[in-house]
Scaffold this motif. Sequence first.
Motif, PDB file in Angstrom:
ATOM      1  N   UNK A 297       0.830  -1.213   0.000  1.00  9.18           N
ATOM      2  CA  UNK A 297       0.000   0.000   0.000  1.00  9.18           C
ATOM      3  C   UNK A 297       0.860   1.257   0.000  1.00  9.18           C
ATOM      4  N   UNK A 298       1.995   1.200   0.701  1.00  3.90           N
ATOM      5  CA  UNK A 298       2.873   2.372   0.818  1.00  3.90           C
ATOM      6  C   UNK A 298       4.006   2.357  -0.216  1.00  3.90           C
ATOM      7  N   UNK A 299       3.813   1.592  -1.287  1.00  4.38           N
ATOM      8  CA  UNK A 299       4.776   1.547  -2.394  1.00  4.38           C
ATOM      9  C   UNK A 299       6.172   1.097  -1.954  1.00  4.38           C
ATOM     10  N   UNK A 300       6.209   0.057  -1.108  1.00  2.00           N
ATOM     11  CA  UNK A 300       7.485  -0.554  -0.695  1.00  2.00           C
ATOM     12  C   UNK A 300       8.481   0.473  -0.175  1.00  2.00           C
ATOM     13  N   UNK A 301       8.191   1.033   0.983  1.00  2.00           N
ATOM     14  CA  UNK A 301       8.974   2.180   1.471  1.00  2.00           C
ATOM     15  C   UNK A 301      10.466   1.895   1.639  1.00  2.00           C
ATOM     16  N   UNK A 302      11.256   2.886   1.280  1.00  2.29           N
ATOM     17  CA  UNK A 302      12.711   2.812   1.487  1.00  2.29           C
ATOM     18  C   UNK A 302      13.021   3.099   2.965  1.00  2.29           C
ATOM     19  N   UNK A 303      14.232   2.751   3.386  1.00  3.64           N
ATOM     20  CA  UNK A 303      14.607   2.890   4.793  1.00  3.64           C
ATOM     21  C   UNK A 303      14.457   4.314   5.334  1.00  3.64           C
ATOM     22  N   UNK A 304      14.764   5.317   4.500  1.00  2.20           N
ATOM     23  CA  UNK A 304      14.768   6.699   5.013  1.00  2.20           C
ATOM     24  C   UNK A 304      13.373   7.177   5.421  1.00  2.20           C
ATOM     25  N   UNK A 305      12.332   6.447   5.025  1.00  6.90           N
ATOM     26  CA  UNK A 305      10.975   6.846   5.429  1.00  6.90           C
ATOM     27  C   UNK A 305      10.645   6.395   6.858  1.00  6.90           C
ATOM     28  N   UNK A 306      11.498   5.552   7.421  1.00 11.40           N
ATOM     29  CA  UNK A 306      11.250   5.064   8.780  1.00 11.40           C
ATOM     30  C   UNK A 306      12.083   5.846   9.787  1.00 11.40           C
ATOM     31  N   UNK A 307      11.573   5.914  11.010  1.00 10.79           N
ATOM     32  CA  UNK A 307      12.331   6.587  12.060  1.00 10.79           C
ATOM     33  C   UNK A 307      12.023   5.992  13.412  1.00 10.79           C
ATOM     34  N   UNK A 308      12.647   6.584  14.432  1.00 12.28           N
ATOM     35  CA  UNK A 308      12.475   6.130  15.817  1.00 12.28           C
ATOM     36  C   UNK A 308      12.334   7.361  16.705  1.00 12.28           C
ATOM     37  N   UNK A 309      11.427   7.264  17.679  1.00 14.28           N
ATOM     38  CA  UNK A 309      11.267   8.310  18.692  1.00 14.28           C
ATOM     39  C   UNK A 309      11.436   7.686  20.070  1.00 14.28           C
TER      40      UNK A 309
END
Length: 331
Positions: A297-309
């Motif tokens: 659904x999210x077009x196979x997201x690349x790593x930079x779209x993920x984060x941590x808080x």
Amino acid sequence: MGAHALDHDHDHDLDNLATLARAALVREIDRSGAWAADPVWRAAFEEVPRHLFVPYYYVGAVGGFERVWGEDPDPRSREHWVRGAYADAPLATRVRDGELVSSSSQPSLMAMMLTALEVREGDAVLEIGAGTGYNAALLAHRLGDRLVTTVDLDPEITESARRHLATAGYHPTVVTADGARGVPERAPFDRIIATCTLTSIPRPWLAQCRPGARILAPLATGLIALSVRDAGHAEGRFLHTPAYFVPLRGASRPEESEPQDLRELPRRARGDELFRFLLTLAGSGLDPYEAYELWERESRPVRERYGVTVDGADAWAWLDDPEGPYAWPLP
């Protein structure tokens, strides 16, 4: 000419070979673009002799590992050892009961991580995972011994790292302790770099950082770059690159979860590195089918779209937005 003189000649040849091999490695890292954002790192890789940090290492052989070492009586084997020490490849440095317990990372990945650490002159740096001591030497070359601390749980590892560092002429602080607890007596730090895979962000690290500090660490199969606001808060995104490291051993490491059954998923997802990254990052927060649906659904997201808080006692991984719909608690 006596045997001793021949040995001496051969040592001289080995030194020359090491110098040439090191220069070739530097050219290779240069071509990879690893330090393009901070080419000052080139000088450290040019000058720190990696072979002094891997007096022996193991290569995969039929039925296990075979040791390659610098004191081998066969001159050809010693040459093989030097060439291997300057290959742009990770080296297995400690094997216990047939299992890899410690390795020296691939130099171009180290160069990329050191560049991504964004050090400035005068920064105090804590390295989690002393390994062979090579990475600490690169940091000490750039920042000076006084500003570099490296920690490892295993006294055998810290002892040999200290010995390698001294042989190469570097004397940063080497501490034997649980890296998950940081090194409070050497705090505060401007930068923390981990060379072992985490399952969560150890809170003591944040407390030992100055406001605005940067933490770079392998998490899931990626590299997270966190900006620290204060002892309770940090946030950041993943870099684009994959990263596979030996796990952090020590107090805060939860048991590994069981591998998930992916047989029912389409093959293109099962074998896809970025899909595996999402599965590992989300942990028990997503089952494989939910993960697959999100990924498509999210077009196979690349790593930079993920984060941590990290916010006080809570920490979570997210896609696109820390407050968005896709978030998964970290242990």
